[in-house]
Design a protein around this motif. Structure first.
Motif: not given
Length: 596
Positions: A10-36
């Motif tokens: 949770i956060a205010h608009i534009d505080h970087g929620k979705s970008t941080l979610a991207d990193r969490l998915l990348e670091y847990t290998n949930t999303v492959s590099k190709r689909d990132m």
């Protein structure tokens, strides 16, 4: 179950929620590099274009920590105040929340309101300072704000950067260590909260749920607790980047169910899912109904498309549970729907989604809020549309909804922000300094005044720094009048509105001037009038297009010219009685932006 963690961001608009979610998915290998890709969870075109999250997105991640495997269910939520209903639903399905604060912007209004939502549900909060790598970041100052707000220790605040990935591994470790595992009885009857649903044109309606007690097996007969409808669980599974089918989904898990549901009204978000064989004794409590704030009419441009529009609205309501609507008709626009939205951005998004996803071109009327009219004979009428207002002679008094508005702004902009709120009939309640440079202003003001252009103007006078959040505080008596707009002495019901008497003259004059610019000239003159009851308070006239009928008379007697002009005048008069005035869509929308 002890290795499951359910949490939201949770956060205010534009505080970087979705970008941080991207990193969490990348670091847990949930999303492959190709689909990132950037904002991988925002799968709607509109979300990518505007860079905002409109819908909550759930996804499951695997994470190994100290030799044990953990399942992390993450829900990324929107930050805009208009989509706070999505946030409240996501919070209901979690045990913990990552509270993200931008290190450059500090705490803003929506940060506070989302935090209170999470605390009401007893969620474990992990504060995170994001965008720490920005040159304009002020981490120490923002940490002070977080400590004041949460009452936590400075050491508990995590530092991270969604862009570079700094601090992401530490966040994952803290999620495992700090957020409690879901509690529940695996042997009890199935009890699952439906927190979202989407429509798939091949499979029907897919409902997302979070299991509190019991488990669900594939092929089992299930039923919705509140509607009582029964279905077969044709397919169940968990939410990865793409849904993954499973044979059984257990207590504490977040999953989806496909059961061939076709009708939109059969799935209510917030309902409880249970089995037919062993139903649970009661539904899950604490889930609030949506309260629309802004009402507007949506009409098809072509009246024949009414049924198609109804079908599109039903499909859209599945993806957007906060949209409410009912059928209505208008003299000027024919058959359409009266829709309830959570705010102006929500209304704009719904209109765009209807056009993009369902190819429906629609006309939106002037938005308004709902009022309560008390009549002299004791009757009480709820007025969602100005045309529902009873005869003024029979009205005792009218009440309108009030809100409590929290505005957080830089100290430099206090003057302009206050004068804007006072212009909108606001009363200041409190003013307190969060830091030397940031002020929180609390106003009580009528919701009807906020509907039009308040948010846009607040952003422009504060150079984008002010953040705004509101919640309703009930109805209050006001001196309201119905303002009608007449074209050729005929009222246009789609442009009429309820407005405070003190603003009516100014508002009526502005609308008439704006319509004069936007309505194209005709062969006859068109009077535009603003009226309260039988009293005309403003008038503008669009002059007729004139063909120079005397061009062929050169020389000769003046009576020849006069004869031709008289003949033209007669024709104009006749045309005026039968002529029709087409109002362009831009005229309906212009009323919203009168101050531009």
């Amino acid at each position: 179950m002890k290795n499951i963690r359910n949490f939201c961001i949770i956060a205010h608009i534009d505080h970087g929620k979705s970008t941080l979610a991207d990193r969490l998915l990348e670091y847990t290998n949930t999303v492959s590099k190709r689909d990132m890709q950037a904002q991988v969870l925002d799968d709607m075109d509109l979300e990518k274009e505007r860079g905002i999250t409109i819908k909550s997105h759930a996804i499951q991640m695997d994470y190994s920590y100290n030799g044990e495997k953990y399942i992390l269910n993450l829900i990324d939520t929107p930050g805009h105040v208009d989509f706070s209903y999505e946030v409240s639903r996501s919070i209901a399905a979690c045990e913990g929340a990552l509270l993200i604060v931008d290190a450059a912007q500090g705490i803003q209004a929506q940060t506070i309101s989302n935090l209170y939502l999470a605390l009401e549900h007893n969620l474990k909060i992990i504060p995170i300072l994001n965008k720490i790598d920005l040159p304009s970041a002020e981490p120490e100052m923002v940490k002070d704000q977080i400590v004041d707000l949460l009452g936590c220790d400075r050491e508990e605040i995590m530092s991270a950067s969604g862009k570079t990935g700094m601090g992401v591994h530490e966040i994952l470790e803290e999620v495992v260590n700090r957020i409690p595992a879901p509690s529940g009885d695996a042997n009890a009857p199935l009890q699952a909260l439906v927190f979202d649903s989407v429509f798939n044109s091949f499979r029907g309606i897919i409902a997302y749920f979070r299991i509190y007690n019991g488990s669900i097996k594939k092929g089992e007969k299930v039923k919705f607790f509140n509607t009582g409808m029964e279905y077969n669980a044709d397919e169940i599974g968990v939410l990865r980047l793409k849904p993954e089918p499973r044979d059984v989904v257990k207590t504490g898990d977040v999953g989806y169910i496909i059961s061939g549901i076709k009708e939109a009204k059969e799935v209510k978000v917030g309902d409880t899912l249970t089995t037919v064989a062993k139903p649970c004794p009661e539904g899950i409590h604490g889930f609030e109904e949506v309260k629309p704030m802004v009402f507007a009419g949506i009409y098809p441009v072509d009246t024949e498309d009414f049924e198609e529009l109804r079908y599109s609205m039903e499909k859209l309501q599945l993806n957007d549970a906060s949209l409410t609507w009912e059928a209505e008709s208008s003299l000027a626009l024919g058959f359409g729907f009266r829709c309830g939205f959570l705010g102006m951005l929500h209304m704009e998004i719904v209109q765009e989604r209807l056009e993009r996803e369902f190819n429906m071109t629609v006309i939106t009327t002037v938005p308004n809020v709902s009022y309560i009219a008390y009549q002299t004979n004791g009757d009480v009428v709820t007025v969602n549309n100005p045309s529902d207002l009873p005869d003024p002679a029979r009205i005792d008094y009218i009440e309108e909804p009030y809100i409590k508005a929290n505005i957080i702004t830089k100290a430099d902009f206090i003057g302009p922000v206050m004068s804007l709120c006072i212009e909108k009939r606001g009363l200041i309640v409190t003013q307190n300094y969060l830091t030397a440079d940031r002020v929180e202003l609390v106003f009580e003001m009528p919701l009807g005044e906020v509907v039009f252009d308040f948010f846009d103007r607040l952003k422009s006078i504060s150079k984008g720094y002010a953040s705004f959040d509101y919640h309703p505080i009930g109805m209050r008596e006001s001196d309201l009048v119905k303002l009608d707009i007449l074209l050729k002495s005929e009222p246009v019901d789609a442009l009429s509105c309820l407005i405070h008497r003190s603003n009516s003259y100014h508002f009526g004059k502005k609308i008439c001037e704006k319509l004069k610019e936007l309505i194209p000239k005709q062969q006859f003159e068109i009077p535009i009038q603003a009226a309260i009851g039988a009293k005309i308070i403003s008038r503008e006239t669009i002059s007729a297009m004139r063909k120079d009928v005397t061009a062929k008379c050169y020389g000769g007697d003046i009576s020849r010219k006069r004869k031709l002009l008289e003949k033209q005048k007669e024709g104009k008069k006749r045309m005026k009685s039968v002529g029709n005035v087409e109002i362009p869509q831009s005229a309906f929308m212009a009323v919203l932006k009168l101050n531009d």
